[in-house]
Design an enzyme around this catalytic site. Structure first.
Site, PDB file in Angstrom:
ATOM      1  N   ALA A 126       0.816  -1.202   0.000  1.00 40.96           N
ATOM      2  CA  ALA A 126       0.000   0.000   0.000  1.00 40.96           C
ATOM      3  C   ALA A 126       0.857   1.264   0.000  1.00 40.96           C
ATOM      4  CB  ALA A 126      -0.925  -0.005   1.216  1.00 40.96           C
ATOM      5  N   ASP A 151      11.569  -3.429  13.636  1.00 42.23           N
ATOM      6  CA  ASP A 151      10.902  -4.484  12.868  1.00 42.23           C
ATOM      7  C   ASP A 151      11.899  -5.569  12.474  1.00 42.23           C
ATOM      8  OD1 ASP A 151       8.778  -5.798  11.699  1.00 42.23           O
ATOM      9  OD2 ASP A 151       8.865  -4.676   9.821  1.00 42.23           O
TER      10      ASP A 151
END
Length: 474
Positions: free
Chosen positions: A32, A142
């Site tokens: 996205a 992450d």
């Protein structure tokens, strides 16, 4: 180019300053908020990854972090980047064809553990890359096997810094000595992003050996300065953290997937409120990282965390290297907490002094776990040193987690069998492509937020309190 590459004003295929220097080839990752293309540099035919980032915050973070980490042998190389006021940022990155998730999955398919010498070399490279980040006070946020990319020659590199944050202190310019901010006249040359919130803590961290300094300082001093940093963070340094997930995106060439958009807990207790609290109190958001590698303080809604969350993730990665399966494969945030607590025992003040101040500590509770087995139960047939290595990272109290400096000096890496040379590592030719939308080819990684957190737990006790409510799980 077909429907795969729609014609848009910001499309990488229409950027004259890019196509003058690079041939844009097939898209190898899409989400996205970012698309990644394989490219070829026209001047020397070098294969590169062109990462077009549609979100300003992610682009700013990745560029800033990679600028600071240039020259680090275990961090992905950013050759250059293109930035204009009216266009998406495009990062020209080193092209790496495989990742640690593929190394692990291939070994699991073969049914044999990784040779200890190879495993130690992978671990040392991961620690070295994270050490470079932490010396510069960069929290990756992450870490996971699919974000640890590997070159054909076996060099492992940390990648995907779109969620990274630089721990800051007002009054220091993170771009001191760097190129000026993006041009506003539409000029095509690549330039440095500028952001008014960006500042870098330097003086107080020189004692750690940040940047190019020699390493020094003890474990306690390390966290002492980190705590001081947190208390000094001003309202001007508020986290305007969209933490926008990249949807179902291939991890290849640093474009990854996140489960945050599907997290059912965002519509329950604390997450929506936390986004506003973050802005008021200058904290970070707790909605970062991939669930299986997310530290318990994040799962309990902490917004005042630091480098320590990466250390927890590191421990989970090491455990996965040792066993070839995830340490805590939670199906939802509550299930993730449950799996951790069932191994480590209940989180209380003895395990972590101050844990009762976590935002969601009094909201979520679990039945008492009698005689928790501990991390060692999850690492059968592994040596005492290997178990110790993981236990020193996967522990509740962030201040007790071993730092990267301590890990690099751990005796485990200096004992037989010694780490093999990088040239002797077995490197997969390409990453697994069984499911190109899953992270590192592991379907399970992408199946972490589609169902309700509560469905797997059956009965639960819901109690209203003076400040809201409490949920007790069996």
């Amino acid at each position: 180019m077909g429907t795969e590459h729609p014609s848009k004003s910001w499309s990488i295929h229409t950027r004259s300053e890019i196509i003058a220097k690079y041939k844009v080839m097939e898209r190898i990752g899409s989400g996205a908020y970012a698309d990644v293309y394989r490219g070829r540099r026209l001047s020397d035919d070098l294969t590169v990854a062109l990462k077009e980032i549609h979100d300003y915050q992610s682009a700013f973070r990745e560029i800033e972090a990679l600028q600071m980490l240039q020259g680090s042998s275990n961090v992905i190389v950013m050759h250059e980047y293109f930035c204009r006021e009216d266009e998406d940022a495009v990062l020209v990155l080193e092209y790496l064809t495989t990742d640690l998730a593929t190394v692990i999955s291939n070994a699991a398919k073969e049914g044999f553990p990784l040779p200890v010498g190879e495993m130690k070399r992978w671990m040392i490279q991961i620690i070295s890359g994270l050490d470079a980040c932490h010396r510069n006070m960069i929290v990756h946020r992450d870490l996971k096997p699919s974000n640890l990319l590997i070159s054909d020659s076996g060099v492992l590199k940390l990648a995907d810094f779109g969620q990274a944050r630089i721990l800051t202190e007002p009054g220091f310019d993170a771009f001191e000595g760097n190129p000026p901010p993006c041009e506003h006249d539409g000029s095509n040359h690549e330039s440095s992003l500028h952001h008014p919130e960006a500042s870098l803590l330097t003086d107080n961290l020189s004692q750690f050996g940040c940047g190019n300094q020699e390493q020094g300082s003890s474990h306690n001093e390390y966290f002492s300065v980190l705590d001081e940093l947190k208390t000094k963070r001003s309202v001007d340094d508020i986290e305007k953290d969209t933490n926008i997930p990249d949807g179902n995106t291939s991890c290849l060439a640093t474009c990854t997937t996140s489960d945050m958009d599907n997290d059912p807990m965002r519509t329950s207790f604390s997450f929506e409120a936390l986004e506003e609290e973050d802005k008021e109190h200058g904290g970070f958001t707790s909605c970062v990282g991939t669930r299986w590698f997310r530290a318990p303080e994040l799962l309990y809604g902490s917004i005042n965390y630091g480098l320590e969350i990466d250390l927890w993730s590191l421990g989970c990665i090491f455990a996965e290297l040792l066993t070839l399966k995830p340490l805590f494969p939670g199906t939802a945030d509550i299930d993730q907490l449950s799996k951790i607590i069932n191994v480590l025992g209940n989180l209380d003040e003895r395990a972590w002094p101050g844990c009762s101040e976590l935002p969601d500590y009094r909201i979520i509770s679990f039945s008492k776990v009698e005689n928790p087995p501990g991390v060692e139960a999850c690492l059968p047939n592994r040596s005492a040193d290997e178990v110790s290595l993981v236990k020193n990272l996967v522990c509740y109290d962030p201040a007790r987690r071993a730092t990267t400096m301590e890990l690099l000096q751990d005796k485990y890496f200096n004992e037989e069998p010694l780490p093999v040379p990088i040239s002797e590592l077995r490197v997969p030719l390409t990453r697994n492509t069984e499911d190109e939308d899953s992270m590192g080819g592991w379907q399970d990684y992408n199946d972490m937020g589609s169902d309700s957190d509560f469905d797997d737990f059956g009965p639960m006790n819901f109690t209203r309190t003076d400040t809201g409510f409490s949920i007790q799980f069996p």
